[in-house]
Design a protein around this motif. Structure first.
Motif, short mmCIF file in Angstrom:
data_model
loop_
_atom_site.label_atom_id
_atom_site.label_comp_id
_atom_site.label_asym_id
_atom_site.label_seq_id
_atom_site.Cartn_x
_atom_site.Cartn_y
_atom_site.Cartn_z
N ARG A 154 44.45 33.25 26.57
CA ARG A 154 43.84 34.05 27.66
C ARG A 154 43.83 35.69 26.96
NH1 ARG A 154 47.66 32.99 32.81
NH2 ARG A 154 46.68 31.08 32.87
N ARG A 155 42.93 36.21 27.40
CA ARG A 155 42.83 37.75 27.22
C ARG A 155 43.84 38.56 28.10
NH1 ARG A 155 38.34 41.53 28.18
NH2 ARG A 155 37.69 39.84 29.75
N HIS A 156 44.39 39.40 27.73
CA HIS A 156 45.26 40.01 28.53
C HIS A 156 44.50 41.13 29.15
CE1 HIS A 156 48.88 42.06 30.15
NE2 HIS A 156 48.49 43.02 29.75
N ILE A 157 44.72 41.22 30.86
CA ILE A 157 43.96 41.96 31.61
C ILE A 157 44.98 43.42 31.93
CG2 ILE A 157 42.70 42.33 33.61
CD1 ILE A 157 42.21 39.34 33.40
N PRO A 158 44.35 44.57 31.58
CA PRO A 158 45.16 45.64 31.75
C PRO A 158 45.48 45.70 33.56
CG PRO A 158 43.11 46.36 30.86
CD PRO A 158 43.19 45.08 30.73
N LEU A 159 46.61 46.18 33.70
CA LEU A 159 46.86 46.38 35.44
C LEU A 159 46.08 46.84 36.08
CD1 LEU A 159 48.98 45.30 37.30
CD2 LEU A 159 50.27 47.48 37.14
N VAL A 160 45.37 48.10 35.46
CA VAL A 160 44.39 49.13 36.30
C VAL A 160 43.05 47.99 36.57
CG1 VAL A 160 42.91 50.97 35.81
CG2 VAL A 160 45.11 51.05 34.65
N THR A 161 42.59 47.16 35.70
CA THR A 161 41.57 46.46 36.36
C THR A 161 41.94 45.48 37.44
OG1 THR A 161 41.25 46.27 33.93
CG2 THR A 161 39.81 45.14 35.07
N ALA A 193 51.44 39.29 45.19
CA ALA A 193 50.10 39.53 44.80
C ALA A 193 49.93 39.59 43.27
CB ALA A 193 49.53 40.78 45.20
N TYR A 194 51.17 40.22 42.44
CA TYR A 194 51.20 40.26 41.21
C TYR A 194 51.36 39.02 40.52
CZ TYR A 194 52.19 41.82 36.53
OH TYR A 194 52.31 42.26 35.19
N VAL A 195 52.15 38.03 41.03
CA VAL A 195 52.54 36.73 40.50
C VAL A 195 50.91 35.91 40.81
CG1 VAL A 195 53.77 34.59 41.03
CG2 VAL A 195 54.86 36.84 40.85
N VAL A 196 50.66 35.97 41.79
CA VAL A 196 49.25 35.25 41.99
C VAL A 196 48.30 35.41 41.13
CG1 VAL A 196 47.44 35.00 43.80
CG2 VAL A 196 49.84 34.48 44.60
N VAL A 197 48.08 36.82 40.97
CA VAL A 197 47.12 37.35 39.89
C VAL A 197 47.36 36.77 38.48
CG1 VAL A 197 46.26 39.45 38.92
CG2 VAL A 197 46.46 39.39 41.25
N ASN A 198 48.34 36.72 38.22
CA ASN A 198 48.70 36.24 36.88
C ASN A 198 48.98 35.02 36.64
OD1 ASN A 198 49.27 38.49 34.89
ND2 ASN A 198 50.37 39.43 36.91
N LEU A 229 41.78 34.38 36.86
CA LEU A 229 40.35 34.12 37.09
C LEU A 229 39.81 35.22 36.25
CD1 LEU A 229 39.98 33.99 40.85
CD2 LEU A 229 39.23 32.49 39.31
N PRO A 230 38.69 35.09 35.71
CA PRO A 230 38.17 36.36 34.77
C PRO A 230 37.92 37.62 35.84
CG PRO A 230 36.53 34.46 34.99
CD PRO A 230 37.93 33.95 35.67
#
Lengths: 182, 134
Positions: free
Chosen positions: A3-10, A41-46, A50-51
């Motif tokens: 998976r592509r790493h998504i920066p936290l700002v996005t 929320a941080y755990v769920v997002v990671n 999802l794209p």
């Protein structure tokens, strides 16, 4: 997993939204609840990957308020209209499938426009052509070509409002140019 | 007293929207017209009922929950309407005699000409596109 790493700002808008949902569900917005919500929320997002939704980088609250006002007004008038059609016209209703070409090619904006017009009674998105940003709508009570033209104008007006609220700078410039030409 | 009046007006308004949906479901002639009645009036109806709850409870902590209820309704109702409408159109559960204009029909016909249906697909009508893969 690749998976592509998504920066936290996005991810930030999504995380903030999830924290607000957490607070709302607990009916408690104290710092402790919000902090714990942020961790979850941080755990769920990671964990539930999802794209990322590609936002346009613009958001204008000053345009949002009149847009919401217009939306609510249309919601009320159109709901009453569908009620009236159901009672008076009923089985003698005539409809149409209308193609509306949108200006923007951003997926986010096309989705937002489709949502906004679907929520207002009387129109329903049947099909979307992503390559040309064309929405195919099923509309109630369209009896002539003029009615269909009115639907097209209305949808493009809704899109124009959404571009003003959260369209990309390019879409906004195109909209301004179009308005200047008129 | 004023609260009670406001609440009852809002509740009756919300209930009327449900009535509109019911009448629409019975009276409208085909699937797609009924979809309008089945999915749309609730957006306003639910808003009125939630507003009634907010006025009645006078507790600001309840407001975010009610807002959340409405936001999720806003997010999900167009999607379900779109999915049913799209499936209905593709399986031809619509009455063409009721349409004054169908601008999707030509597009589908043109797409079918340029991409003839593959012989390995059974049960196809020859009018499907690629199912949104493009």
């Amino acid at each position: 997993m690749n998976r592509r790493h998504i920066p936290l700002v996005t991810e930030l808008p999504l995380v903030i939204w999830l924290v607000l949902v957490w607070g709302a569900l607990w009916q408690d917005f104290s710092p402790g609840t919000l902090l714990f919500g942020a961790v979850i929320a941080y755990v769920v997002v990671n964990f539930f990957y999802l794209p990322p939704v590609e936002l346009t980088g613009r958001f204008n609250v000053l345009w949002l308020v009149p847009f919401l006002g217009r939306f609510l007004f249309q919601l009320v008038t159109a709901s009453v209209e569908v009620f009236w059609l159901a009672v008076t016209r009923g089985p003698r209703l005539r409809n149409a499938v209308v193609a509306v070409a949108l200006r923007s090619h951003s997926d986010f904006l096309v989705t937002a426009t489709g949502h906004a017009i679907s929520l207002i009674p009387g129109s329903l998105v049947l099909e979307v052509d992503r390559s040309t940003s064309t929405l195919y709508l099923h509309c109630l009570n369209v009896r002539s070509a003029e009615d269909a033209e009115a639907v097209r104008r209305d949808v493009r007006a809704t899109e124009a409002w959404l571009i003003r609220v959260m369209g990309s700078a390019r879409d906004l410039a195109a909209l301004r140019a179009e308005e200047a030409r008129r | 007293m004023v609260n009670d009046v406001v609440v009852s007006v809002l509740l009756i308004g919300g209930a009327l929207m449900s009535l509109a949906a019911g009448i629409g479901l019975v009276r409208f002639p085909d699937l797609l017209s009924r979809m309008h009645a089945a999915t749309k009036p609730q957006v306003l109806g639910l808003l009125l009922l939630l507003l009634a709850l907010a006025v009645e409870n006078e507790n600001w902590l309840l407001v975010p929950v009610l807002v959340l209820c409405w936001v999720f309704q806003l997010l999900t109702s167009p999607v379900s309407a779109h999915m049913v409408g799209r499936a209905g159109y593709r399986t031809r559960h619509l009455r063409r005699d009721l349409l004054t204009l169908d601008e999707l029909d030509d597009v589908v016909a043109r797409a079918a000409e340029s991409h003839p249906p593959r012989p390995d697909r059974t049960g196809g009508t020859g009018r499907e596109d690629d199912g949104g893969r493009a």
